[in-house]
Design an enzyme around this catalytic site. Structure first.
Site, mmCIF file in Angstrom:
data_model
loop_
_atom_site.group_PDB
_atom_site.id
_atom_site.type_symbol
_atom_site.label_atom_id
_atom_site.label_comp_id
_atom_site.label_asym_id
_atom_site.label_seq_id
_atom_site.Cartn_x
_atom_site.Cartn_y
_atom_site.Cartn_z
ATOM 1 N N ARG A 271 0.825 -1.214 0.000
ATOM 2 C CA ARG A 271 0.000 0.000 0.000
ATOM 3 C C ARG A 271 0.854 1.257 0.000
ATOM 4 O O ARG A 271 0.368 2.346 -0.333
ATOM 5 C CB ARG A 271 -0.937 0.001 1.202
ATOM 6 C CG ARG A 271 -1.883 -1.185 1.233
ATOM 7 C CD ARG A 271 -2.585 -1.348 2.566
ATOM 8 N NE ARG A 271 -3.131 -2.683 2.719
ATOM 9 C CZ ARG A 271 -2.432 -3.737 3.126
ATOM 10 N NH1 ARG A 271 -1.148 -3.592 3.436
ATOM 11 N NH2 ARG A 271 -2.991 -4.922 3.219
ATOM 12 N N LYS A 317 -14.797 -0.560 -5.398
ATOM 13 C CA LYS A 317 -15.351 -0.628 -4.041
ATOM 14 C C LYS A 317 -14.791 0.482 -3.152
ATOM 15 O O LYS A 317 -15.539 1.154 -2.425
ATOM 16 C CB LYS A 317 -15.068 -1.991 -3.419
ATOM 17 C CG LYS A 317 -15.781 -2.188 -2.093
ATOM 18 C CD LYS A 317 -15.633 -3.602 -1.570
ATOM 19 C CE LYS A 317 -14.216 -3.887 -1.137
ATOM 20 N NZ LYS A 317 -14.120 -5.198 -0.431
ATOM 21 N N ASP A 336 -19.406 -5.279 -0.455
ATOM 22 C CA ASP A 336 -18.437 -6.241 0.071
ATOM 23 C C ASP A 336 -19.191 -7.520 0.428
ATOM 24 O O ASP A 336 -20.363 -7.682 0.081
ATOM 25 C CB ASP A 336 -17.678 -5.662 1.271
ATOM 26 C CG ASP A 336 -18.575 -5.460 2.481
ATOM 27 O OD1 ASP A 336 -19.804 -5.696 2.371
ATOM 28 O OD2 ASP A 336 -18.070 -5.069 3.535
#
Length: 419
Positions: A271, A317, A336
């Protein structure tokens, strides 16, 4: 008219001594009530909400600035000798803190007292605590301002205005819940279990929201909290409350100066490249990243999702989470596994047994909008919270007498899938 300066918190030693004395009654300053508007439901497209939040893990050896982010020792029973709480035009039915702040929209608020109904966080440059007043019949929400932002004469009204915007106070939650319950039997059932109201969708700063949800990808809640707390530590220090040091969330320019290696050493893993890449991408926007993100509030949801997905590490998402929680896209539905379960059990039973795919995510989002209208994201957020494994702990806190809670033994949290 010049407002009086807020009293400073006493040193911890003095606060500890004060704990032995009988508790002082909170001083509440009356404020003119604000009438929230009642939104009308209509049919528009969708995205969805996110997760819930367990306790933060202790910082590891790679925290880039551990001194700024370490939880400091707090004297047992320490309290502020003088607390001047200012009421907000929101009751528990309008906003329940346990149903709103620790349920996955944001990861930066901390419980800063023995009461589970008191949370502290930074809203822009304002360091505030929020609490439900224990002597209020309707669990009235109030705030305590911990800093003056360098401008004591105007800090209180500025903090109040910033809070009302952040808390989306213009939307009448009670009206929405009544309409949702009338439209859907499942919502009526979950609403009753959650006390009949209070799970509110926030209107966060878009920059803050983007970087929080970049940390959420394929991650558990404890690590998301830790990563977001680390990022916040690059911002301006606002003060210490309850043993936590709080910072204003850093600017895009400040985040763009953080190296990928630095974040990897702090435990961000892959990330790290998304955070660095997104900061540089936003910094390069002709009008600046902050203005570019804010401009998405005026666009159609499909255009918002498409624009956000151009940022490194942002998929549909995560884009839906950002759209719902910061960009006024009230019908956004982040799909989700929890939302998929609700949809296949109650909205689209014909999809039961099938695997969730990007195409079916769109079908689910459309079903939520068809059922709940232009605020479908708010309804989905409630149904999402109703699916969380530890929600019975939150419900116990919300439904206790007089807005206070009795000590509850916490069960080990089962990690829900983040956005």
């Amino acid at each position: 008219m010049r407002l009086p300066l807020l009293p400073r918190s006493p040193p911890l030693a003095a606060a500890a001594a004060a704990a032995a004395m009988p508790p002082r009654r909170r001083r509440v300053v009356k404020a003119t009530p604000l009438k929230p508007s009642s939104p009308q439901l209509s049919s528009t497209p969708p995205p969805t909400p996110s997760v819930e939040v367990p306790k933060t893990e202790p910082p590891d050896h790679h925290d880039p600035t551990p001194s700024a982010r370490r939880r400091l020792p707090l004297a047992a029973g320490a309290v502020e000798a003088q607390e001047e709480w200012h009421p907000l035009p929101l009751s528990t039915a309008d906003l329940s803190l346990p149903l709103t702040l620790p349920t996955g929209q944001t990861f930066l608020w901390r419980r800063t007292s023995l009461s589970p109904l008191r949370f502290t966080g930074a809203v822009g440059s304002h360091l505030v605590s929020l609490s439900h007043l224990p002597d209020s019949d309707d669990g009235r929400l109030a705030f305590l301002l911990h800093n003056d932002g360098g401008c004591p004469a105007s800090s209180l009204p500025a903090a109040r205005a910033a809070l009302l915007d952040y808390l989306n106070a213009a939307v009448s939650l009670a009206d929405l819940w009544r309409q949702f319950a009338a439209a859907d039997e499942r919502f009526a059932d979950v609403s009753a279990r959650l006390g009949g109201g209070g799970a509110r969708v926030l209107r966060q700063d878009p920059v803050e929201c983007v970087f929080q949800f970049l940390c959420s990808s394929n991650n558990n809640i404890a690590r998301i909290e830790k990563m977001v707390w680390t990022l916040a530590g690059y911002g301006e220090r606002l003060g210490e409350v309850g043993g936590f040091v709080f910072h204003r969330f850093p600017t895009i320019e400040r985040l763009a100066r953080v190296s990928e290696q630095e974040l990897r050493e702090a435990g961000f893993g892959y990330r790290a490249k998304y955070i660095v890449g997104t900061a540089k991408e936003l910094q390069a926007k002709p009008s600046g990243g902050q203005k570019w993100l804010a401009s998405l509030r005026e666009k159609e949801l499909s255009d918002v999702i498409e624009a956000l997905c151009t940022l490194p590490g942002v998929g549909p998402k995560v884009a839906a989470c950002i759209a719902l929680f910061s960009l006024d896209q009230n019908h956004a539905i982040p799909v989700d596994t929890h939302v998929w379960k609700v949809a296949t059990q109650y909205l689209l039973p014909e999809l039961a047994g099938k695997s969730l795919t990007p195409k079916l995510s769109v079908v689910v989002a459309d079903a939520f909008v068809t059922r709940f209208g232009s605020y479908a994201g708010w309804a989905q957020n409630v149904l999402f919270i109703g699916q969380l494994p530890t929600q019975k702990v939150v419900v116990a806190q919300v439904t206790s007498d007089n807005g206070t809670t009795k000590p509850t033994k916490r069960k080990r949290r089962v990690q829900p899938e983040p956005c």
